[in-house]
Design an enzyme around this catalytic site. Structure first.
Site, PDB file in Angstrom:
ATOM      1  N   GLU A  39       0.730  -1.097   0.012  1.00  0.00           N
ATOM      2  CA  GLU A  39      -0.106   0.001   0.095  1.00  0.00           C
ATOM      3  C   GLU A  39       1.001   1.314  -0.034  1.00  0.00           C
ATOM      4  O   GLU A  39       1.204   1.822   1.128  1.00  0.00           O
ATOM      5  CB  GLU A  39      -0.765   0.081   1.076  1.00  0.00           C
ATOM      6  N   LYS A 170      -3.479 -14.504  18.619  1.00  0.00           N
ATOM      7  CA  LYS A 170      -4.028 -14.251  17.197  1.00  0.00           C
ATOM      8  C   LYS A 170      -5.439 -14.260  17.019  1.00  0.00           C
ATOM      9  O   LYS A 170      -5.947 -14.595  15.774  1.00  0.00           O
ATOM     10  CB  LYS A 170      -3.156 -15.033  16.218  1.00  0.00           C
ATOM     11  N   ASP A 246       5.986 -11.866  13.878  1.00  0.00           N
ATOM     12  CA  ASP A 246       4.984 -12.956  13.323  1.00  0.00           C
ATOM     13  C   ASP A 246       3.859 -11.938  13.011  1.00  0.00           C
ATOM     14  O   ASP A 246       3.285 -11.417  13.755  1.00  0.00           O
ATOM     15  CB  ASP A 246       4.508 -13.922  14.663  1.00  0.00           C
TER      16      ASP A 246
END
Length: 356
Positions: A39, A170, A246
């Protein structure tokens, strides 16, 4: 925006953006930050926030509030009473549990234990210090050793899972925002009225109003969990890819709160991020470009345990603030966001074509 020659982070375009000025209890100075992203408007957007930080004496003030990495285990008990009794016993044996953790790693330290009983199921949430590592594997190994000990010594308990989802890793949850997972960092900046008007082309009042309506009310309507921000995930992903983190940890990492005040025309602007999971050593950090980036950020040159990871977390939070401030300012002006995207994405496309 000042950016170095394009580099490549795992085949993702990367640029150094800045400098940004930072101060606080873990990092002080001016530095460039690496962002790896497809982006392309993100680079100039963060760059605008970074430029503003250099116009203010203290720059972006970052405060490390807390740090802890977690792993939860799941145990099956004969019944709720057995689970409750076992949990109370384990709290009383906290020092012994700490010694077991220390035997699993010279960097792991047990600092907290929480429990939840659901029916005959016992969920234990262990909290650790993990030095300069983010600590995913370190805490799992420690939890594995703790589980072996518990199953040997606590009657009426059986193995459920090494991860019971009460960690939580997560996933977007309330528990991480409340209890913390990773580094809890607050980044804040007070921008004088003239800089708000000249560099951001808006006012403190308009940004504050938009923050309430968009980030607070809009997120509430959407059912957001412990989160009220415009786009933390954009900056975090770019920073994580460039520094060997991560990337999936942006799920909980992007849970944070943007807060702003109009102080007689000056703008107080802050980003609170309770779940920044970063490490300056460990898996992925041995890659050439990652190690170079961490060295350039000053996160590998201090022998004191934990200093590099704390500095990295502060830089990550400051980078997020730069991009958040720039986007919020742009969205107070009709059409500015789209014009900027079209301009920078077209410019990047033409630049790539000219290299062919």
């Amino acid at each position: 925006m000042t950016a170095s020659t394009d580099q490549c982070s795992a085949n993702v375009p990367m640029k150094w953006v800045g400098p940004l000025r930072i101060s606080g209890n873990t990092a002080i100075g001016e530095l460039m930050v690496p962002l790896a992203t497809y982006e392309s408007p993100l680079w100039p957007s963060v760059g605008r926030g970074a430029r503003i930080s250099t116009l203010i004496e203290a720059g972006i003030v970052t405060t490390l509030v807390d740090e802890r990495m977690t792993r939860s285990i799941l145990l099956e008990a004969d019944d709720a009473a057995t689970a409750h009794t076992a949990a109370r016993r384990l709290h009383g044996e906290f020092a012994e549990l700490g010694r077991i953790v220390e035997s699993s790693s010279r960097f792991a330290e047990l600092i907290g234990l929480r429990d939840e009983v659901v029916g005959n199921l016992l969920f234990l949430r262990f909290e650790f210090n993990t030095g300069d590592a983010s600590g995913h594997n370190m805490v799992t190994l420690a939890a594995d050793r703790l589980m072996d000990h518990i199953l040997r010594t606590a009657p009426g308990l059986r193995y459920g899972s090494i991860s019971g989802n009460y960690c939580t890793d997560k996933k977007a949850t309330a528990v991480n925002g409340i209890l913390g997972r990773g580094k809890n960092v607050v980044a804040e900046l007070t921008v004088p009225r003239n800089i708000v008007e000249e560099r951001l082309h808006t006012t403190a009042g308009r940004i504050v109003t938009l923050n309430v309506r968009k980030n607070l009310v809009g997120t509430l309507l959407a059912g957001g969990i412990r989160s009220a921000n415009a786009h933390y995930a954009n900056m975090l992903l770019a920073f994580y890819l460039a520094t060997g983190q991560d990337a999936a940890n942006i799920v909980e990492g992007s849970q944070g709160i943007t807060y702003a005040e109009d102080r007689d025309g000056d703008l107080y602007f802050s980003c609170t991020m309770p779940n920044l999971i970063v490490g300056s050593v460990g898996n992925g950090k041995e890659l050439g470009f990652v190690e170079d980036n961490l060295i350039r950020l000053g996160c590998r040159d201090d022998a004191r345990i934990g200093v590099g990871a704390r500095r990295l977390a502060a830089i990550a939070a400051a980078t997020v603030l730069c991009g958040e401030l720039s986007l919020m300012a742009a969205q107070t002006n009709p059409g500015e966001l789209m014009r900027t995207h079209v301009h920078w994405e077209r410019s990047e496309h033409l630049e790539r074509e000219s290299r062919k």
